[in-house]
Design an enzyme around this catalytic site. Structure first.
Site, PDB file in Angstrom:
ATOM      1  N   GLY A   6      41.250  36.036  44.341  1.00  0.00           N
ATOM      2  CA  GLY A   6      42.175  37.053  44.826  1.00  0.00           C
ATOM      3  C   GLY A   6      43.309  36.450  45.645  1.00  0.00           C
ATOM      4  N   ASN A  30      40.002  46.259  52.859  1.00  0.00           N
ATOM      5  CA  ASN A  30      38.694  45.592  52.823  1.00  0.00           C
ATOM      6  C   ASN A  30      37.863  45.830  54.079  1.00  0.00           C
ATOM      7  OD1 ASN A  30      41.083  43.912  53.475  1.00  0.00           O
ATOM      8  ND2 ASN A  30      39.550  42.511  54.278  1.00  0.00           N
ATOM      9  N   GLN A  79      39.426  44.957  46.277  1.00  0.00           N
ATOM     10  CA  GLN A  79      38.275  45.762  46.710  1.00  0.00           C
ATOM     11  C   GLN A  79      38.018  46.971  45.810  1.00  0.00           C
ATOM     12  OE1 GLN A  79      35.989  45.206  49.078  1.00  0.00           O
ATOM     13  NE2 GLN A  79      36.904  43.334  49.860  1.00  0.00           N
ATOM     14  N   SER A 115      39.554  39.940  41.947  1.00  0.00           N
ATOM     15  CA  SER A 115      38.687  38.801  42.246  1.00  0.00           C
ATOM     16  C   SER A 115      37.291  39.084  41.712  1.00  0.00           C
ATOM     17  CB  SER A 115      38.641  38.578  43.756  1.00  0.00           C
ATOM     18  OG  SER A 115      37.771  37.533  44.058  1.00  0.00           O
ATOM     19  N   ALA A 116      36.747  38.160  40.906  1.00  0.00           N
ATOM     20  CA  ALA A 116      35.478  38.420  40.209  1.00  0.00           C
ATOM     21  C   ALA A 116      34.290  38.581  41.149  1.00  0.00           C
ATOM     22  CB  ALA A 116      35.204  37.279  39.219  1.00  0.00           C
ATOM     23  N   HIS A 117      34.307  37.833  42.280  1.00  0.00           N
ATOM     24  CA  HIS A 117      33.088  37.850  43.110  1.00  0.00           C
ATOM     25  C   HIS A 117      32.903  39.138  43.891  1.00  0.00           C
ATOM     26  CE1 HIS A 117      34.528  36.785  47.318  1.00  0.00           C
ATOM     27  NE2 HIS A 117      35.596  36.477  46.644  1.00  0.00           N
ATOM     28  N   THR A 154      43.273  23.132  33.792  1.00  0.00           N
ATOM     29  CA  THR A 154      42.208  23.445  32.832  1.00  0.00           C
ATOM     30  C   THR A 154      41.446  24.672  33.322  1.00  0.00           C
ATOM     31  OG1 THR A 154      42.041  21.123  32.296  1.00  0.00           O
ATOM     32  CG2 THR A 154      40.144  22.502  31.696  1.00  0.00           C
ATOM     33  N   CYS A 192      36.909  36.657  56.074  1.00  0.00           N
ATOM     34  CA  CYS A 192      37.818  35.543  56.333  1.00  0.00           C
ATOM     35  C   CYS A 192      38.076  35.377  57.818  1.00  0.00           C
ATOM     36  CB  CYS A 192      39.145  35.764  55.638  1.00  0.00           C
ATOM     37  SG  CYS A 192      38.914  36.327  53.991  1.00  0.00           S
TER      38      CYS A 192
END
Ligand code: PLP
Length: 398
Positions: A71, A151, A179, A199-201, A237, A325
């Site tokens: 993110g 968040n 979120q 964001s995937a997590h 990559t 964070c």
């Protein structure tokens, strides 16, 4: 001791089906997607499949999705990319005071490079007023960036209304939807956004992978220079297992989101009601209705948020004071201060965020344990002693 995890806004456990989908891309299908032989092409095919799944979750086209490292990178890419590509047109950016640091720090950086940034205020619930957005626009405005949901306090912002204003004035509009994607319906056309961070997590996918949605035709400068990956929009990559995991998480979210939101909202409302009943001098932060299904954010007076988090941890419960964070800093939350909370209340914040695997028993345990922790901490609190003394003095007419 079995731990109770109530910090789903910080990160989510990876779904077992996501892990399973990722595994072959560490072993048998390890090829570099840029290689022309079949190993490479197999990995490339998996990336394209994942791209379609992520696009489907937000009502976009596959080619409008650029995979990133998360993110934070998506936010940086959107804001710096628009700033660089559109500088000849103007140097003014509009954002809000309650954005994630990934947006705020990027804007601050751009200020050192000659950009002007307007940080919009929010009301007591953390809501941005679309009329404030309208008033802040100048002929130099090139970007509006307002998060979809906060968040820390979970407030869902009026993105559709802001999107309409941005479209009318032909100004690029970015939203940080880290979120919300996978938790509430997100459709880029309904929201009227040109750029959207994910964001995937945060949706039961792996860490270290995210994406930026970029509407076709958006003038966006590349952020990472090097190879030709991601159609030259993001060199390096590709994180193939991560991207495949993100795709799987997006697919699962489409299937399970509405049922999951219903379950989590019920537990959330029960937790809020129970805590407000059992603990006095507590306030719910954020909007009572326009709020993320899993978010509970409280200000508990006469107690430090960090002390509650540490004591909950000793009882086997994972919670936080706000954003992951900034949880190692003792500064009060910039979000709560922007909402007008005094410093003492902002210091006494506790965030409990629920998710797919939260159970009724876990909520019961928190309702059982937290009031006792607050009572113990208050018994030791100098703030409460000072207040009690002043109340007694007032009662005695001193
Ligand atoms: N934006 C918001 C609203 C977030 O909550 C977070 C993470 O907490 C981020 C951005 C950063 O995402 P990432 O951890 O994938 O860099």
């Amino acid at each position: 001791m079995r731990r109770i995890y109530l910090d789903y806004a910080a990160t989510t456990p990876t779904h077992p089906e996501v892990v399973e989908a990722m595994l072959p891309y560490f072993t048998d299908a390890f090829g570099n997607p840029s290689s022309v032989y079949s190993y490479g092409q197999e990995a490339k095919g998996a990336i394209e499949e994942a791209r379609t799944k992520v696009a489907d979750l937000i009502g976009a086209w596959g080619e409008e999705i650029v995979f990133t490292s998360g993110g934070t990178e998506a936010d940086n890419f959107a804001i710096k990319g628009i700033a660089c590509a559109n500088e000849p047109k103007g140097n003014h950016i509009i954002t809000s005071t309650i954005e994630h640091h990934a947006v705020l720090e990027t804007c601050k950086f751009l200020e050192t490079r000659g950009f002007n940034v307007t940080y919009l205020p929010v009301d007591e619930y953390g809501l941005v007023d679309p009329d404030d957005v309208k008033r802040a626009i100048t002929d130099k405005t090139i970007l509006i960036s307002v998060m979809h949901a906060n968040n820390e306090v979970g407030t869902i912002e009026p993105i559709t209304e802001i999107g309409r204003i941005a479209q009318e004035k032909e100004i690029y509009f970015h939203t940080d939807a880290v979120q919300t994607v996978g938790h509430i319906p997100v459709d880029v056309n309904e929201l009227g956004v040109d750029l959207l961070s994910m964001s995937a997590h945060k949706l039961y996918g792996p860490k270290g992978v995210g994406a930026l949605y970029v509407r076709k035709g958006t003038r966006l400068a590349s952020f990472m220079h090097g190879g030709e990956q991601e159609k030259r929009r993001r060199a390096s990559t590709e994180n193939v297992p991560g991207i495949v995991g993100f795709g799987k998480a997006a697919e699962l979210a489409r299937q399970e989101m509405s049922q999951e939101a219903e379950h989590i909202t019920r537990l959330r409302d029960w937790l809020i009601k129970g805590l407000l009943e059992r603990i006095d001098h507590v306030r719910l932060n954020g909007h009572p209705q326009k709020r993320l299904p899993g978010n509970v954010n409280l200000s508990v007076e006469y107690v430090e948020g960090e002390s509650m988090v540490l004591n909950l941890d000793l009882a086997g419960i994972c919670a936080s004071t706000g954003s992951a964070c900034s949880s190692s800093s003792l500064e009060p939350s910039h979000v709560l201060l922007a909402m007008g909370l005094p410093h003492e209340q902002a210091h006494g914040s506790l965030r409990l965020t629920l998710g797919r695997w939260t159970t009724e028993e876990e909520i019961e345990k928190v309702l059982d344990v937290l009031p006792g922790i607050v009572a113990r901490l208050r018994a030791m609190s100098p703030l409460l002693k000072i207040r009690k003394k002043s109340v007694t003095r007032r009662a005695n007419g001193d």
